[in-house]
Design a protein around this motif. Structure first.
Motif, PDB file in Angstrom:
ATOM      1  N   PRO A  44       0.821  -1.233   0.000  1.00  0.00           N
ATOM      2  CA  PRO A  44       0.000   0.000   0.000  1.00  0.00           C
ATOM      3  C   PRO A  44       0.845   1.269   0.000  1.00  0.00           C
ATOM      4  O   PRO A  44       0.503   2.251  -0.679  1.00  0.00           O
ATOM      5  CB  PRO A  44      -0.817  -0.129   1.294  1.00  0.00           C
ATOM      6  N   LEU A  45       1.947   1.256   0.751  1.00  0.00           N
ATOM      7  CA  LEU A  45       2.813   2.432   0.786  1.00  0.00           C
ATOM      8  C   LEU A  45       3.471   2.666  -0.571  1.00  0.00           C
ATOM      9  O   LEU A  45       3.581   3.814  -1.033  1.00  0.00           O
ATOM     10  CB  LEU A  45       3.885   2.265   1.865  1.00  0.00           C
ATOM     11  N   LEU A  46       3.904   1.579  -1.220  1.00  0.00           N
ATOM     12  CA  LEU A  46       4.532   1.715  -2.533  1.00  0.00           C
ATOM     13  C   LEU A  46       3.526   2.199  -3.571  1.00  0.00           C
ATOM     14  O   LEU A  46       3.871   2.980  -4.464  1.00  0.00           O
ATOM     15  CB  LEU A  46       5.137   0.374  -2.956  1.00  0.00           C
ATOM     16  N   GLU A  47       2.284   1.743  -3.473  1.00  0.00           N
ATOM     17  CA  GLU A  47       1.260   2.207  -4.404  1.00  0.00           C
ATOM     18  C   GLU A  47       0.997   3.703  -4.215  1.00  0.00           C
ATOM     19  O   GLU A  47       0.882   4.448  -5.201  1.00  0.00           O
ATOM     20  CB  GLU A  47      -0.035   1.423  -4.176  1.00  0.00           C
ATOM     21  N   ALA A  48       0.913   4.137  -2.955  1.00  0.00           N
ATOM     22  CA  ALA A  48       0.693   5.562  -2.699  1.00  0.00           C
ATOM     23  C   ALA A  48       1.879   6.393  -3.188  1.00  0.00           C
ATOM     24  O   ALA A  48       1.696   7.488  -3.749  1.00  0.00           O
ATOM     25  CB  ALA A  48       0.465   5.787  -1.201  1.00  0.00           C
ATOM     26  N   TRP A  49       3.098   5.892  -3.000  1.00  0.00           N
ATOM     27  CA  TRP A  49       4.292   6.615  -3.436  1.00  0.00           C
ATOM     28  C   TRP A  49       4.355   6.716  -4.956  1.00  0.00           C
ATOM     29  O   TRP A  49       4.730   7.757  -5.507  1.00  0.00           O
ATOM     30  CB  TRP A  49       5.529   5.915  -2.895  1.00  0.00           C
ATOM     31  N   ARG A  79      -4.586  -2.689 -15.381  1.00  0.00           N
ATOM     32  CA  ARG A  79      -4.118  -2.547 -14.004  1.00  0.00           C
ATOM     33  C   ARG A  79      -2.603  -2.742 -13.939  1.00  0.00           C
ATOM     34  O   ARG A  79      -2.035  -3.517 -14.709  1.00  0.00           O
ATOM     35  CB  ARG A  79      -4.824  -3.555 -13.099  1.00  0.00           C
ATOM     36  N   ASP A  80      -1.969  -2.049 -13.006  1.00  0.00           N
ATOM     37  CA  ASP A  80      -0.523  -2.100 -12.869  1.00  0.00           C
ATOM     38  C   ASP A  80      -0.090  -3.488 -12.402  1.00  0.00           C
ATOM     39  O   ASP A  80      -0.510  -3.966 -11.338  1.00  0.00           O
ATOM     40  CB  ASP A  80      -0.056  -1.042 -11.869  1.00  0.00           C
ATOM     41  N   VAL A  81       0.760  -4.147 -13.190  1.00  0.00           N
ATOM     42  CA  VAL A  81       1.168  -5.525 -12.891  1.00  0.00           C
ATOM     43  C   VAL A  81       2.022  -5.584 -11.634  1.00  0.00           C
ATOM     44  O   VAL A  81       1.866  -6.486 -10.803  1.00  0.00           O
ATOM     45  CB  VAL A  81       1.918  -6.132 -14.087  1.00  0.00           C
ATOM     46  N   LEU A  82       2.935  -4.638 -11.452  1.00  0.00           N
ATOM     47  CA  LEU A  82       3.801  -4.648 -10.275  1.00  0.00           C
ATOM     48  C   LEU A  82       2.983  -4.513  -8.995  1.00  0.00           C
ATOM     49  O   LEU A  82       3.225  -5.237  -8.010  1.00  0.00           O
ATOM     50  CB  LEU A  82       4.823  -3.515 -10.373  1.00  0.00           C
ATOM     51  N   ALA A  83       2.018  -3.595  -8.992  1.00  0.00           N
ATOM     52  CA  ALA A  83       1.179  -3.416  -7.809  1.00  0.00           C
ATOM     53  C   ALA A  83       0.379  -4.675  -7.501  1.00  0.00           C
ATOM     54  O   ALA A  83       0.248  -5.080  -6.342  1.00  0.00           O
ATOM     55  CB  ALA A  83       0.242  -2.223  -8.008  1.00  0.00           C
ATOM     56  N   ARG A  84      -0.126  -5.325  -8.551  1.00  0.00           N
ATOM     57  CA  ARG A  84      -0.905  -6.545  -8.332  1.00  0.00           C
ATOM     58  C   ARG A  84      -0.012  -7.702  -7.900  1.00  0.00           C
ATOM     59  O   ARG A  84      -0.447  -8.573  -7.132  1.00  0.00           O
ATOM     60  CB  ARG A  84      -1.690  -6.898  -9.594  1.00  0.00           C
ATOM     61  N   LEU A  85       1.218  -7.741  -8.372  1.00  0.00           N
ATOM     62  CA  LEU A  85       2.142  -8.784  -7.913  1.00  0.00           C
ATOM     63  C   LEU A  85       2.390  -8.669  -6.417  1.00  0.00           C
ATOM     64  O   LEU A  85       2.400  -9.674  -5.695  1.00  0.00           O
ATOM     65  CB  LEU A  85       3.471  -8.690  -8.667  1.00  0.00           C
ATOM     66  N   LEU A  86       2.611  -7.438  -5.947  1.00  0.00           N
ATOM     67  CA  LEU A  86       2.855  -7.237  -4.525  1.00  0.00           C
ATOM     68  C   LEU A  86       1.607  -7.531  -3.706  1.00  0.00           C
ATOM     69  O   LEU A  86       1.684  -8.130  -2.628  1.00  0.00           O
ATOM     70  CB  LEU A  86       3.343  -5.809  -4.273  1.00  0.00           C
ATOM     71  N   ARG A  87       0.448  -7.117  -4.202  1.00  0.00           N
ATOM     72  CA  ARG A  87      -0.800  -7.435  -3.505  1.00  0.00           C
ATOM     73  C   ARG A  87      -1.042  -8.944  -3.513  1.00  0.00           C
ATOM     74  O   ARG A  87      -1.481  -9.529  -2.520  1.00  0.00           O
ATOM     75  CB  ARG A  87      -1.969  -6.725  -4.178  1.00  0.00           C
TER      76      ARG A  87
END
Length: 306
Positions: A44-49, A79-87
């Motif tokens: 969540p922090l990385l997505e906000a950043w 949708r952003d693949v990196l964000a979904r990978l982390l989620r």
């Protein structure tokens, strides 16, 4: 002072740490696991950043190539693949760790009581364990995962839908994954209950519960830790297989398994959508296996420091 330092360096814990540090693949596996866990927790922090949302759909940016805004590109819904990978890492790692721990608790309790009491009880429990081991695992998990909790009389509204899916998979896998720990703990209990310190505790009036809890269980901790660590990778594979078949974690909650499912139709036009979650599963399972091997060597009292 020097004598105290020498005693600390020669303690069993210090020797175990020394053996573990010599196992380079295990150390690398631990580093990878810690890094993946930190990244998943910080999602969540990385997505906000970065100013992105893992669930935000943008049909105008479907299957976009990697860029500064989207380092791994976007999926079939933009949708952003990196964000979904982390989620997805949050869910897959949580399921793997939770199911392995629950299975370890069940297996430890069964193996401890079975090994200590022995006799007919032990024979019945071991035949039950053999029966669970003989069942075809994946078809059994598919049947259990396909069952509707509401039709079984379970209240579906006690937890949010996302938590229900995760809890259901954890319980399903744990209910069939306790057998390895049970066998290891039983074997350790059969050996430990004949030791002099256990006999002395019984002679001093300690009851079965106290003997198992205070004297046997701490000395059987090593195989429990190793088996639990090794089982995390297997649990992640099982969760990924169930999610890939549409019976595991359900969208929109991302997991590495259902990300593979979503990429199935895009495998020829956007193969990276399948590569990234598959690579994360591969790396994570490999890291846990290396860590388990290292812990097995480090916690084995018969290992030699040379």
């Amino acid at each position: 002072m020097m004598d105290g330092l020498s005693r600390r360096q020669g303690s069993p814990a210090a020797r175990a740490i020394k053996r573990f540090r010599r196992h380079r693949l295990a150390v690398a596996g631990l580093v990878v696991i810690l890094l993946l866990t930190l990244l998943a927790l910080a999602a969540p922090l990385l997505e906000a950043w970065r100013g992105v949302d893992a669930e935000a759909v943008n049909l105008l940016a479907r299957n976009a190539s990697p860029s500064l805004a989207h380092p791994l590109g976007t999926d079939e819904l933009g949708r952003d693949v990196l964000a979904r990978l982390l989620r997805g890492g949050q869910v897959s790692l949580a399921v793997g760790l939770a199911a392995a721990l629950v299975a370890a608790v069940i297996g430890t309790a069964i193996g401890l009581v079975s090994g200590y009491l022995g006799g007919r009880f032990d024979a019945v429990i071991m035949r039950l364990t053999d029966g669970v081991v003989a069942l075809p695992l994946l078809p059994l998990l598919i049947v259990l995962a396909a069952a509707d909790p509401a039709k079984l009389g379970l209240a579906p509204d006690l937890l949010p839908p996302e938590a229900q899916g995760v809890l259901r998979i954890v319980l399903i896998i744990a209910l069939v994954g306790w057998t390895t720990v049970a066998r290891l703990v039983r074997a350790a209990t059969l050996s430990l209950k004949t030791r002099d310190f256990v006999r002395a505790a019984i002679a001093a009036g300690a009851g079965p519960g106290r003997v198992m809890r205070r004297h046997i269980l701490p000395n059987a901790a090593s195989p429990i830790i190793v088996a639990t660590t090794l089982s995390v990778g297997n649990v992640i594979l099982l969760e990924s297989a169930l999610s890939f078949l549409g019976l595991g974690i359900q969208p929109p909650v991302p997991s590495w398994g259902n990300m593979l499912t979503g990429a199935l139709d895009q495998v020829w036009t956007a193969p990276s959508l399948a590569v990234w979650p598959g690579l994360m599963i591969f790396i994570t399972v490999l890291a846990f296996n290396f860590l388990g091997d290292g812990l097995q060597d480090a916690l084995d009292p018969r290992s030699e420091d040379h």
